[in-house]
Design an enzyme around this catalytic site. Structure first.
Site, short mmCIF file in Angstrom:
data_model
loop_
_atom_site.label_atom_id
_atom_site.label_comp_id
_atom_site.label_asym_id
_atom_site.label_seq_id
_atom_site.Cartn_x
_atom_site.Cartn_y
_atom_site.Cartn_z
N SER A 38 13.77 25.53 -15.53
CA SER A 38 12.45 25.66 -14.93
C SER A 38 11.76 26.87 -15.57
CB SER A 38 12.57 25.81 -13.40
OG SER A 38 11.30 25.81 -12.80
N HIS A 65 11.00 21.52 -15.27
CA HIS A 65 9.87 21.40 -14.36
C HIS A 65 8.58 21.61 -15.17
CE1 HIS A 65 12.60 22.75 -10.80
NE2 HIS A 65 12.84 21.52 -11.20
N ASP A 155 16.61 24.38 -7.39
CA ASP A 155 16.82 23.01 -7.87
C ASP A 155 18.00 23.01 -8.83
OD1 ASP A 155 16.43 20.30 -8.19
OD2 ASP A 155 14.88 20.53 -9.73
#
Length: 366
Positions: A38, A65, A155
């Protein structure tokens, strides 16, 4: 160089080495590498793929992401000796290739092909890391190596737990080497990690791990199967999802439906009847964003009410209705005072957030 760029946008050539042909039954190597990243993850990703051996006996899948547009396949294609592609729904994958989740879709693996699904967001993201890791764990078991790099929130932790549950390996970028260490720190708290090294060591390590025979695949817990089915949009009933945990008193920040509380080992997670999923960290972030949105909406409403009432007071003054004008002016002051209270709350939240960020940056620097 131009030819390589064109290949990124198309399916792999038909004469590419078959994923199954590179298997050497009955011994199977760790030939599925799933990577999640991310914030701050692009540079370690480039480092990692650049260090992968050109004869890698594994297929590599990447979730980062991203917003509505991504050039990550091209970036990785030029950084690596292996070809990088945008993942395509239904396409078969081959060892020695890198596949990147496109914006707006979860990337899932099933048998020897990829699936793209516009399922509910997980941990405020789509593509999300957890769905990829879970689907890989279910299809390939101990043959999977899960890798987490720099990123915010958490995540990938639940997905990495799924990889470990079936006998796969868990690998992290070292938190001191990560620009944003939240994701890897979360995994360190909740997952039994096999390797935790700087990005400069990851590519070579993954090359060696991919050449090793995989261990025994363990049975997947039912909850992992159910959550993978939800991401694949194969299950969408409240009855099915109720098996994941206990109904909580909280509502989903995304759709405002009821949330089920899932105890995943020491980790607490949430999922709604629609399929939105949150770790506790993502839940707090979503609730904070929702609270800010409500406060800003209230601020605008009170400011507009104050201004409207003031104008009505002026209008009544011109009509020589002094008593009504006085009442409207008093009401306008009340609305303006309410707006000031909300502004102070928002300012306090901004100050607290800035203070927390500074503390986290100091901690990351240690």
């Amino acid at each position: 160089m131009a030819e390589r760029r064109i290949r990124v946008l198309n399916a792999p050539p038909k004469d590419a080495p078959s994923f199954e042909r590179l298997e050497k039954p009955p011994t199977r190597n760790r030939n599925v590498i799933v990577i999640g990243a991310s914030a701050g993850g692009v540079e370690p990703l480039k480092q990692l793929v650049g260090d992968l051996p050109p004869d890698l006996m594994a297929a590599v899948f990447v979730v980062l992401h991203v917003g509505p547009t991504s050039y990550l396949p091209e970036i990785l294609h030029h950084a690596a000796s292996l070809p990088a592609w945008k993942a395509e729904n239904g396409a078969k994958f081959e060892a020695g290739n890198i596949y990147v989740a496109p914006p707006g879709f979860h990337l899932l693996l099933h048998d020897d092909h990829m699936m793209l699904r516009r399922g509910p967001r997980e941990n405020l993201a789509r593509p999300s890391i957890d769905p990829l890791f879970r689907s890989a764990a279910l299809s390939y078991g101990a043959r999977v190596v899960g890798v987490l790099l720099s990123g915010a929130l958490s995540d990938g932790t639940a997905g990495l737990r799924a990889v470990k549950a079936v006998g796969g390996l868990a690998v992290l970028q070292h938190p001191k080497d990560a620009a944003v260490p939240d994701m890897v720190k979360s995994a360190l708290r909740y997952v039994e990690i096999d390797h935790c090294v700087p990005a400069a060591e990851l590519g070579g390590m993954l090359g060696r791990l991919a050449a090793e025979p995989a261990g025994e695949t363990l049975p997947a817990p039912p909850g992992i199967r159910l959550e993978a089915a939800i991401a694949a949009q194969e299950h969408s009933t409240m009855k099915d999802e109720d098996r994941l945990g206990q109904l909580s008193v909280f509502t989903c920040p995304e759709c405002h439906g009821p949330l089920w509380e899932i105890e995943d080992g020491d980790m607490l997670r949430y999922r709604c009847h629609t399929g939105h999923a949150f770790t506790s960290e993502a839940m707090m972030e979503a609730q904070s964003a929702e609270a800010d949105e409500i406060l800003w909406s209230l601020l605008r409403a009170h400011q507009q009410r104050a201004e409207f009432t003031r104008r009505m007071a002026e209008r009544e003054t011109k009509r020589d209705r002094s008593e009504l004008a006085k009442q409207l002016r008093e009401r306008a002051k009340e609305y303006a005072a309410d707006a000031e209270v909300i502004e102070r709350i928002l300012e306090s939240r901004r100050t607290t957030a800035a203070s927390n960020d500074a503390i986290e940056e100091q901690g990351a620097g240690k």
